[in-house]
Write a protein that holds these residues in place. Structure first.
Motif, PDB file in Angstrom:
ATOM      1  N   TYR A  32       0.853  -1.188   0.000  1.00  0.00           N
ATOM      2  CA  TYR A  32       0.000   0.000   0.000  1.00  0.00           C
ATOM      3  C   TYR A  32       0.890   1.240   0.000  1.00  0.00           C
ATOM      4  CZ  TYR A  32      -3.863  -3.122   1.023  1.00  0.00           C
ATOM      5  OH  TYR A  32      -4.805  -4.124   0.944  1.00  0.00           O
ATOM      6  N   LEU A  33       0.703   2.095  -1.013  1.00  0.00           N
ATOM      7  CA  LEU A  33       1.500   3.309  -1.132  1.00  0.00           C
ATOM      8  C   LEU A  33       0.792   4.491  -0.496  1.00  0.00           C
ATOM      9  CD1 LEU A  33       2.844   3.311  -4.809  1.00  0.00           C
ATOM     10  CD2 LEU A  33       3.656   2.001  -2.855  1.00  0.00           C
ATOM     11  N   LEU A  34       1.588   5.370   0.099  1.00  0.00           N
ATOM     12  CA  LEU A  34       1.081   6.645   0.577  1.00  0.00           C
ATOM     13  C   LEU A  34       2.153   7.693   0.338  1.00  0.00           C
ATOM     14  CD1 LEU A  34       1.537   7.015   4.412  1.00  0.00           C
ATOM     15  CD2 LEU A  34       2.230   4.925   3.270  1.00  0.00           C
ATOM     16  N   VAL A  38       2.417   8.609  -4.404  1.00  0.00           N
ATOM     17  CA  VAL A  38       1.022   8.684  -4.840  1.00  0.00           C
ATOM     18  C   VAL A  38       0.707  10.077  -5.359  1.00  0.00           C
ATOM     19  CG1 VAL A  38      -1.380   8.523  -4.107  1.00  0.00           C
ATOM     20  CG2 VAL A  38       0.289   6.903  -3.230  1.00  0.00           C
ATOM     21  N   ASP A  42      -0.601  11.113  -9.007  1.00  0.00           N
ATOM     22  CA  ASP A  42      -1.838  11.886  -9.159  1.00  0.00           C
ATOM     23  C   ASP A  42      -1.618  13.246  -9.818  1.00  0.00           C
ATOM     24  OD1 ASP A  42      -3.245   9.874  -8.004  1.00  0.00           O
ATOM     25  OD2 ASP A  42      -3.561  10.851  -6.078  1.00  0.00           O
ATOM     26  N   ALA A 122      -8.656   2.013  -0.515  1.00  0.00           N
ATOM     27  CA  ALA A 122      -7.477   2.049  -1.380  1.00  0.00           C
ATOM     28  C   ALA A 122      -7.818   1.577  -2.794  1.00  0.00           C
ATOM     29  CB  ALA A 122      -6.371   1.182  -0.790  1.00  0.00           C
ATOM     30  N   ARG A 135      -3.004   2.209  -3.723  1.00  0.00           N
ATOM     31  CA  ARG A 135      -2.683   3.547  -3.235  1.00  0.00           C
ATOM     32  C   ARG A 135      -3.754   3.952  -2.219  1.00  0.00           C
ATOM     33  NH1 ARG A 135      -4.659   8.570  -6.126  1.00  0.00           N
ATOM     34  NH2 ARG A 135      -5.373   8.724  -4.012  1.00  0.00           N
TER      35      ARG A 135
END
Length: 260
Positions: A32-34, A38, A42, A122, A135
């Motif tokens: 899981y990316l943060l 991200v 975006d 996510a 994400r």
């Protein structure tokens, strides 16, 4: 320690590194990316210095670290990092180009957890042979950055806020995680402080600030009352004396909360 400034890497570079990782993996892995990666994907930032990643357990952590080492990343020791990065309590790996992975197991900076609701919100952004990448939502990134102290985290929160977010989701997740925290941390207070900083530095008004402040003050007061009462039984007036700055009405309200 003051780290040398590292360059930003564009979204194409990030995608290339995800593909390299997928090719190095020998078993399934979900991450899981943060954060900056991200935001770069975006289009909120032109690039990022690193990938912040959360994995669900130790097994996934071992799989990710060993596979990144196959991709010529090397582990950084605590003394190689500046204090804000040391306090994140993440596993840090970097390549010779200066691109870094910051890996967290379940919790970010030993604070907020990768909750079921976060995972549901996510979005899947990459699916390879072995690797699946999700994400975190903008709301959950805003919340998690509200708990960390790196210089660019407040700037990132401002960029996320300006892009449009649902503050009610942030508020609900913060309350849920604070109530389930067995260590007695008041996450509403941490988030409130960051929201106040957003107002001071970026003139961003966060609509949940007043609610966060009210809950923070109530929780702090009830925690203080509990500490006093653990020592001996006291009247409301005696508790007020023991808690400088508190009013009898505040103490009465705090006791009512404790008795619910």
């Amino acid at each position: 320690m003051i780290e040398p400034d590292r360059e930003n890497f564009n979204p194409e570079y990030v995608s290339k590194e995800l593909t390299r990782l997928d090719e190095a993996l020998t078993e399934k892995l979900s991450i899981y990316l943060l954060g900056g990666a991200v935001m770069a994907i975006d289009g909120l930032k032109p690039g990022t210095k690193d990938i912040d990643v959360i994995v669900e357990n130790e097994s996934s952590h071992r799989n990710l670290v060993s596979s990144l080492e196959k991709c010529d990343y090397y582990l950084l020791q605590s003394q190689d990092l500046s204090r804000p990065y040391q306090e994140l309590s993440a596993t840090a790996l970097q390549n010779l180009e200066g691109f870094r992975w910051e890996i967290f197991i379940k919790y970010v900076a030993k604070k907020l957890a990768l909750s079921d609701t976060m995972m549901k919100r996510a979005d899947e952004i990459y699916s390879g042979k072995e690797l699946t990448v999700f994400r975190l939502s903008k709301e959950d990134m805003f919340l998690m950055k509200g708990m960390t102290e790196r210089d660019r985290d407040l700037e990132d929160m401002a960029l996320i806020a300006k892009s449009g977010i649902k503050y009610d989701l942030i508020f609900d997740e913060c309350i849920k995680q604070s109530e389930s925290d067995s260590r007695g941390n008041i996450w509403e207070a941490s988030l409130y402080e960051k929201c106040e900083e957003l107002g001071e530095e970026y003139r961003i008004s966060v609509p949940i600030s007043k609610k966060l402040k009210k809950i923070s003050e109530e929780k702090k007061l009830t925690a203080d009352i509990e500490k006093v009462l653990k020592r001996k039984s006291l009247t409301q007036k005696e508790i007020s004396v023991k808690l400088p700055g508190s009013k009898p009405a505040d103490v009465r309200a705090g006791l009512e909360i404790l008795l619910r």
